[in-house]
Design a protein around this motif. Structure first.
Motif, mmCIF file in Angstrom:
data_model
loop_
_atom_site.group_PDB
_atom_site.id
_atom_site.type_symbol
_atom_site.label_atom_id
_atom_site.label_comp_id
_atom_site.label_asym_id
_atom_site.label_seq_id
_atom_site.Cartn_x
_atom_site.Cartn_y
_atom_site.Cartn_z
ATOM 1 N N VAL A 10 0.852 -1.204 0.000
ATOM 2 C CA VAL A 10 0.000 0.000 0.000
ATOM 3 C C VAL A 10 0.882 1.246 0.000
ATOM 4 C CG1 VAL A 10 -1.650 1.370 1.346
ATOM 5 C CG2 VAL A 10 -2.013 -1.079 1.091
ATOM 6 N N ARG A 11 1.905 1.229 0.866
ATOM 7 C CA ARG A 11 2.825 2.380 0.982
ATOM 8 C C ARG A 11 3.566 2.632 -0.339
ATOM 9 N NH1 ARG A 11 3.569 7.068 2.378
ATOM 10 N NH2 ARG A 11 5.602 7.750 3.069
ATOM 11 N N LYS A 12 4.006 1.551 -0.981
ATOM 12 C CA LYS A 12 4.729 1.664 -2.258
ATOM 13 C C LYS A 12 3.837 2.315 -3.315
ATOM 14 C CE LYS A 12 7.371 -1.216 -5.482
ATOM 15 N NZ LYS A 12 7.620 -2.594 -5.925
ATOM 16 N N ILE A 13 2.579 1.869 -3.380
ATOM 17 C CA ILE A 13 1.626 2.436 -4.350
ATOM 18 C C ILE A 13 1.328 3.893 -4.004
ATOM 19 C CG2 ILE A 13 -0.784 2.323 -5.147
ATOM 20 C CD1 ILE A 13 -0.475 -0.744 -5.101
ATOM 21 N N GLU A 14 1.205 4.187 -2.704
ATOM 22 C CA GLU A 14 0.929 5.570 -2.293
ATOM 23 C C GLU A 14 2.052 6.502 -2.730
ATOM 24 O OE1 GLU A 14 0.062 8.478 1.524
ATOM 25 O OE2 GLU A 14 1.001 6.551 1.870
ATOM 26 N N ILE A 15 3.310 6.100 -2.479
ATOM 27 C CA ILE A 15 4.457 6.946 -2.826
ATOM 28 C C ILE A 15 4.479 7.229 -4.327
ATOM 29 C CG2 ILE A 15 6.997 7.012 -2.966
ATOM 30 C CD1 ILE A 15 6.919 5.406 -0.233
ATOM 31 N N LYS A 16 4.302 6.173 -5.136
ATOM 32 C CA LYS A 16 4.347 6.335 -6.601
ATOM 33 C C LYS A 16 3.187 7.190 -7.117
ATOM 34 C CE LYS A 16 4.500 3.860 -10.978
ATOM 35 N NZ LYS A 16 4.590 2.577 -11.661
ATOM 36 N N THR A 17 1.975 6.845 -6.713
ATOM 37 C CA THR A 17 0.798 7.501 -7.302
ATOM 38 C C THR A 17 0.554 8.887 -6.704
ATOM 39 O OG1 THR A 17 -0.680 6.364 -5.758
ATOM 40 C CG2 THR A 17 -0.321 5.322 -7.886
ATOM 41 N N ARG A 18 0.957 9.079 -5.454
ATOM 42 C CA ARG A 18 0.753 10.400 -4.849
ATOM 43 C C ARG A 18 1.663 11.429 -5.518
ATOM 44 N NH1 ARG A 18 -0.971 11.537 1.248
ATOM 45 N NH2 ARG A 18 -1.716 13.618 0.827
ATOM 46 N N ARG A 19 2.878 11.000 -5.853
ATOM 47 C CA ARG A 19 3.809 11.903 -6.528
ATOM 48 C C ARG A 19 3.231 12.327 -7.884
ATOM 49 N NH1 ARG A 19 8.217 8.810 -6.212
ATOM 50 N NH2 ARG A 19 8.165 8.161 -8.382
ATOM 51 N N LEU A 20 2.637 11.351 -8.582
ATOM 52 C CA LEU A 20 2.015 11.648 -9.879
ATOM 53 C C LEU A 20 0.862 12.626 -9.720
ATOM 54 C CD1 LEU A 20 1.822 8.099 -11.505
ATOM 55 C CD2 LEU A 20 3.235 9.984 -12.288
ATOM 56 N N SER A 21 0.004 12.362 -8.739
ATOM 57 C CA SER A 21 -1.180 13.214 -8.569
ATOM 58 C C SER A 21 -0.792 14.599 -8.077
ATOM 59 C CB SER A 21 -2.193 12.566 -7.621
ATOM 60 O OG SER A 21 -1.641 12.394 -6.346
ATOM 61 N N ASP A 22 0.269 14.697 -7.231
ATOM 62 C CA ASP A 22 0.712 16.006 -6.730
ATOM 63 C C ASP A 22 1.306 16.860 -7.846
ATOM 64 O OD1 ASP A 22 -0.064 15.342 -4.225
ATOM 65 O OD2 ASP A 22 1.940 15.031 -3.396
ATOM 66 N N HIS A 23 2.181 16.242 -8.648
ATOM 67 C CA HIS A 23 2.937 17.023 -9.635
ATOM 68 C C HIS A 23 2.262 17.138 -10.990
ATOM 69 C CE1 HIS A 23 6.145 17.354 -6.818
ATOM 70 N NE2 HIS A 23 6.346 16.054 -6.765
ATOM 71 N N ILE A 24 1.453 16.166 -11.337
ATOM 72 C CA ILE A 24 0.914 16.144 -12.701
ATOM 73 C C ILE A 24 -0.593 16.330 -12.751
ATOM 74 C CG2 ILE A 24 0.785 14.814 -14.844
ATOM 75 C CD1 ILE A 24 3.266 13.264 -13.892
ATOM 76 N N PHE A 25 -1.310 15.518 -11.978
ATOM 77 C CA PHE A 25 -2.748 15.430 -12.202
ATOM 78 C C PHE A 25 -3.605 16.415 -11.404
ATOM 79 C CE2 PHE A 25 -1.198 11.183 -13.385
ATOM 80 C CZ PHE A 25 -1.613 11.181 -14.701
ATOM 81 N N GLY A 26 -3.059 16.958 -10.313
ATOM 82 C CA GLY A 26 -3.872 17.853 -9.479
ATOM 83 C C GLY A 26 -4.534 18.961 -10.267
#
Length: 287
Positions: A10-26
């Protein structure tokens, strides 16, 4: 999977996808999906260039200075992820199974919604509703969604998209942003989709593996149906067998494209060996 391993995943997925959503998708998510309308925020003194239609005449008369009403976009939205967890989602010949890509896409979308303070809900379905998590806000809620996506084992292996859409309509009384993630190897959902898309903002995300598109010539091989579990010997050397399979697969893909196009819903096609980041960004920018 033990708890420690699950939390690590869960943590691994959070780190990867949160970075994407913070920098790209927000920002892309915010500009793509608008709020429900404009809500009154405050009154301030008139400035050159303000729309004269927004002048508050009561305050203007009271102060002898022109004042205007300021409106803000009413942002709060609800996102619902509808995820197909039937047997065929475990298929994959590249580095990742379809269900792993689906989990990453779902997490990225959920964190993008969280950035905008929106609620996120989840429906996991096969040919029945396997799990429903009502929409809520916050990181811990998104982590629960990721946990269920990783851990939940479906009771059934079939697929019934129409039933899942009917269930969604019953639980979502207000307009929602709905993402349906599946390989869409199914039919008989066109009419239900049309009704759902009439009220909600629906997007179908088709996840597929390149080896599903055509059967290679490997002679006689044993194959297992991902949804029925049935084992059978298939003569892949037969041209007719390969043609029949291609016809079956292409018909399902055409049905999916036609159904979504005619209902006015959006579509994203993502092969497991392609970048879903580019696919999502391209879709957000086109809208």
């Amino acid at each position: 999977m033990d708890t420690k391993e699950l939390l690590k995943k869960v943590r691994k997925i959070e780190i990867k996808t949160r970075r994407l959503s913070d920098h790209i998708f927000g920002g892309e998510y915010h500009s793509t999906f608008k709020g429900r309308g404009m809500t009154f925020s405050e009154v301030r003194q008139y400035q050159y260039g303000d729309d004269v239609r927004n002048i508050d005449w009561n305050v203007t008369a009271r102060t002898n200075l022109p004042h205007v009403k300021v409106f803000e976009e009413e942002r709060e939205l609800t996102m619902l992820l509808m995820v197909d967890i039937s047997g065929s989602e475990l298929f994959g010949t590249d580095q990742q199974f379809k269900n792993e890509i689906i989990t990453e896409i779902s997490a990225t979308l959920a964190f993008s919604a969280t950035q905008n303070n929106d609620k996120i809900g989840l429906i996991l379905f096969s040919d029945e509703i396997e799990l429903y998590i009502p929409p809520k806000k916050g990181r811990s809620h998104v982590l629960r969604i990721i946990r269920e996506l990783i851990e939940l084992k479906p009771k059934s292996k079939g697929t019934n998209i129409a039933e899942a859409l009917k269930f969604m309509r019953n639980v979502m009384k207000k307009k929602a942003i709905v993402f349906v993630l599946s390989d869409f190897i199914a039919d008989d959902y066109k009419q239900t989709l049309k009704i759902a898309a009439g009220k909600h903002d629906v997007t179908g995300i088709r996840i597929y593996d390149k080896s599903e598109e055509a059967i290679p010539n490997l002679g006689i091989v044993q194959m297992q149906d991902g949804e029925s579990g049935e084992l059978m010997l298939v003569n892949t050397g037969s041209k007719k067998v390969r043609q029949n399979y291609s016809k079956f697969y292409n018909e399902k893909v055409e049905y999916y494209k036609d159904s979504f196009a005619k209902s006015g819903a959006g579509t994203i096609d993502c092969r497991v060996d392609e970048s879903y980041v580019k696919k999502l960004l391209g879709y957000f920018k086109r809208r």
